[in-house]
Design an enzyme around this catalytic site. Sequence first.
Site, PDB file in Angstrom:
ATOM      1  N   CYS A 395       0.835  -1.218   0.000  1.00 53.49           N
ATOM      2  CA  CYS A 395       0.000   0.000   0.000  1.00 53.49           C
ATOM      3  C   CYS A 395       0.863   1.260   0.000  1.00 53.49           C
ATOM      4  CB  CYS A 395      -0.863   0.042   1.255  1.00 53.49           C
ATOM      5  SG  CYS A 395      -1.955  -1.323   1.478  1.00 53.49           S
TER       6      CYS A 395
HETATM    7  N1  LIG Z   1      -3.724  -0.537  -1.155  1.00 55.02           N
HETATM    8  C1  LIG Z   1      -4.212  -0.394   0.090  1.00 55.02           C
HETATM    9  O1  LIG Z   1      -4.710  -1.331   0.693  1.00 55.02           O
HETATM   10  N2  LIG Z   1      -4.150   0.810   0.644  1.00 55.02           N
HETATM   11  C2  LIG Z   1      -4.501   1.064   2.025  1.00 55.02           C
HETATM   12  C3  LIG Z   1      -5.257   2.347   2.163  1.00 55.02           C
HETATM   13  C4  LIG Z   1      -5.544   2.677   3.616  1.00 55.02           C
HETATM   14  C5  LIG Z   1      -6.297   4.001   3.744  1.00 55.02           C
HETATM   15  N3  LIG Z   1      -6.372   4.395   5.145  1.00 55.02           N
HETATM   16  C6  LIG Z   1      -7.712   3.890   3.159  1.00 55.02           C
HETATM   17  O2  LIG Z   1      -8.604   3.546   3.917  1.00 55.02           O
HETATM   18  O3  LIG Z   1      -7.888   4.154   1.970  1.00 55.02           O
END
Ligand SMILES: NC(=O)NCCC[C@H](N)C(=O)O
Length: 405
Positions: A395
């Site tokens: 991520c």
């Molecule tokens: N590729 C991913 O799984 N990204 C994580 C994103 C976390 C962020 N706090 C969200 O909720 O969008």
Amino acid sequence: MNASGSAPLGANSEVGQLRAVLLHRPGDELKRLTPRNNDQLLFDGLPWVDRAQEEHDAFADLLRSRGVEVLLLSDLLSETLGASGAARIQGIGAAVDPRKLGHTLAQELAAHLRRVPAPELSTILTAGMTFDELPVAANTASLVRRMHHGGDFVIDPLPNLLFTRDSSFWIGPRVAITSLALPARVRETSLTDIIYAHHPRFRGARRAYESHTAPVEGGDVLLLAPGVVAVGVGERTTPAGAEALARSVFEDELAHTVLVVPIAQARASMHLDTVCTMVDHDAVVMYPVIQDTLSAFTIHREDKGVSIRGADPFLAAAAEAMGIGKLRVIDTGLDNVTAEREQWDDGNNTLALAPGVVVAYERNVETNARLEASGIEVLRIAGSELGSGRGGPRCMSCPVARDPL
Ligand SMILES: NC(=O)NCCC[C@H](N)C(=O)O
């Protein structure tokens, strides 16, 4: 390497040798999180910011130690804003919202921001601004200002910039600027757009998918193999987004097959890469609970249009599309409770540096042991504070250059 000594931009897989990556070192935007706004800003806790920065520095240093060029978003943004008036106007235009501030205050603020030095503007565009921090004289004839508390945001902070995976992704030699589904993240893509459009490091980079209507988030996109893309559809990416992505990569001849993978509309599985990531040419680490139920619609590019098949079991559809006999699956955790705990803590969210070499959060002990037992080299990083944003090494990274498979 190209003339400047940098690796050619682009990626056609999840596991090709990683040469360059875009990260965002978390900044003051994380200090904006409070118990009152952390849910809305998509964080499950309030990170200790200094320690989150230390953890991120260690992540970046690990990548550098493996020969990966680390590009930091704030550096690129600051350089871009300093060099390009168009970038400055674009960034300010996306951040100063007359619908929220009213015409008078919006004009005054935009005029002010056009004058601030680039590093300060970069910080404002990423960490936001409150009414107390407004540089505009308090006696302004702005009703909006008089009716807000000083701590209210004039420009919202972007704490999820940390997760550079979601706001853009490279496919083949092109970069896709995504369309993020939730309000707290929408403005992130205006910054990635500015960087890719104006920074010299990306001069000549051509665009792949661009839709400002149908959401596609990078965390839902897996480059399973050259020409084969999987896109999760669930809490973030929509069927319309997946359809638009497929059409775009087919038209640009960036893929011949797109697998559309329905996933549960739940925070724990907010993106496909929270339940499944590639760790080798033919191997994934996957949350076992969904292993047998995960399905896929297979969209194939034909001479005249497309064919759509399915839904079929994901693993079989993926192996067929990839032209391999079988996709090896390495499970999260030992038992259902351990698996659920380690999936929640991003045990499935690995970043491959090369085939069979991945970065993973040290806390997911059982999953990491199972990866190593399957012959995968696991490079561990701390994530006790970074993980409060509910994202792991994949991520937090946007590969901008991988050796082609
Ligand atoms: N590729 C991913 O799984 N990204 C994580 C994103 C976390 C962020 N706090 C969200 O909720 O969008």
